[in-house]
Design a protein around this motif. Sequence first.
Motif, PDB file in Angstrom:
ATOM      1  N   UNK A 261      35.493  29.925  29.493  1.00 26.03           N
ATOM      2  CA  UNK A 261      35.664  28.644  28.593  1.00 26.03           C
ATOM      3  C   UNK A 261      34.579  27.901  28.921  1.00 26.03           C
ATOM      4  N   UNK A 262      33.955  27.173  27.871  1.00 25.68           N
ATOM      5  CA  UNK A 262      32.804  26.253  28.138  1.00 25.68           C
ATOM      6  C   UNK A 262      31.734  27.049  28.773  1.00 25.68           C
ATOM      7  N   UNK A 263      31.434  28.244  28.501  1.00 28.21           N
ATOM      8  CA  UNK A 263      30.308  28.926  29.354  1.00 28.21           C
ATOM      9  C   UNK A 263      30.564  29.265  30.663  1.00 28.21           C
ATOM     10  N   UNK A 264      31.675  29.151  31.284  1.00 26.45           N
ATOM     11  CA  UNK A 264      32.177  29.257  32.604  1.00 26.45           C
ATOM     12  C   UNK A 264      32.965  30.362  32.881  1.00 26.45           C
ATOM     13  N   UNK A 265      32.765  31.409  33.519  1.00 30.15           N
ATOM     14  CA  UNK A 265      33.783  32.566  34.067  1.00 30.15           C
ATOM     15  C   UNK A 265      34.405  32.298  35.372  1.00 30.15           C
ATOM     16  N   UNK A 266      35.710  32.212  35.435  1.00 26.76           N
ATOM     17  CA  UNK A 266      36.032  31.834  36.689  1.00 26.76           C
ATOM     18  C   UNK A 266      36.855  33.350  37.106  1.00 26.76           C
ATOM     19  N   UNK A 267      36.699  33.717  38.499  1.00 25.71           N
ATOM     20  CA  UNK A 267      37.598  34.918  38.756  1.00 25.71           C
ATOM     21  C   UNK A 267      38.105  34.924  40.051  1.00 25.71           C
ATOM     22  N   UNK A 268      39.014  35.586  40.376  1.00 26.95           N
ATOM     23  CA  UNK A 268      39.268  35.787  41.844  1.00 26.95           C
ATOM     24  C   UNK A 268      39.332  37.066  42.212  1.00 26.95           C
ATOM     25  N   UNK A 269      38.840  37.231  43.697  1.00 31.84           N
ATOM     26  CA  UNK A 269      38.638  38.688  44.049  1.00 31.84           C
ATOM     27  C   UNK A 269      39.646  38.931  45.342  1.00 31.84           C
TER      28      UNK A 269
END
Length: 376
Positions: free
Chosen positions: A93-101
């Motif tokens: 969203x809005x050019x932002x990739x959020x991830x959890x590892x």
Amino acid sequence: MIENNNVPTTSDTSSFRKAPLAAVLSLLALGVATPVMAETTFEADNGWKVGFNGHIPVFAVVGDYDDPKEDSFNITTGFNPATLQTNIYAPMQNGIQVSGHFQMNANIITGDGDTDPDFRSRVAEIAVAGNFGTVNIGKGFGIYGTPAIDDNGSGLGVGLIGGPDVDSATAGRIGNGYFYADFTPRVMYTSNSFGGLQFKVGVFSPRKLSGNGDAEYSLPRFEGNIVYSSDMFSLWSSAFTQDVDSKTGTFDDYTMSGVDFGGSVSLGGLGVRANYAMTSGTGNAIYAARLDPNEEDASQWYVETTYDFGRTTLGASYGEGEDDIGTGDNDTDLTMIFARYKATDALTLMAEVQQYGTQSGAGEYNAFIVGSQLTF
């Protein structure tokens, strides 16, 4: 509906259903020096994705120790533990990739206890990525000592063995080639690549001295590196600093610090890499290894050459460690000769011969090792 995007066993990430940025995040979070397969991913209709990857290394180690005189046989995981990593990706969203590892790790040891210190988690973090670069928040791999730790010999193999009765993780080239980056809670920024040039900076939870209640740590540990990579070669340098203070003045306040330089060259199937590191106030292996108000100097270096032909890799490396603490008679060296054969894209067979020497003669050994690794 959840779709199973089980990608082929190939390093070509173009077959991923997830964004290329997310693919990079899963590799950054893994943090270990070992080949990474394209992960198996599942995608929901709402755009959320989850992926899994990891590896299971198993080695048989035959050791011949000189001081004390002892022969040994152990089955172990080697330098890297068995690892399962879970990667969760929110919709971009809005050019932002959020991830959890999140990573689970286990050494292969004897026994089946209710509480096993060799079953643990080394990674638990959030990654936020976009045109600005990537910010990692949580526990993960350090910066100082990377990418020196990506050597072929110990990265996929065994390296330094702690002793004839040690059946847990081994030490790779820690102290005999590089300083251990370790897994630590941190906030880390990784820049995008600028024509092959990339840098990382981070603030880390300080590593504390064991059993010293008088020491205090009012500032974080600071780490950073800069790496230039091209098709044929890479150059890198990294550094760290951490203050250790006394609450009552029983010892002088001091600073642990370090800097390293290294590079690698690839010409066809031939590869050569080398690294030299200097540390003070902490020995030549890990952070806060000892109380060291005199900030004694230490160093580590290695040279490695490999040759790839088809599915086979042959290699040899040599490295040393020096430490000025005490009498200064603390020099060590580690010679490794190794072979790798990719039986399949997922299964690698390995053999390794080692010779470890010390200035005092204590702990010297020769070892022969065979093993295999499943990478998924």
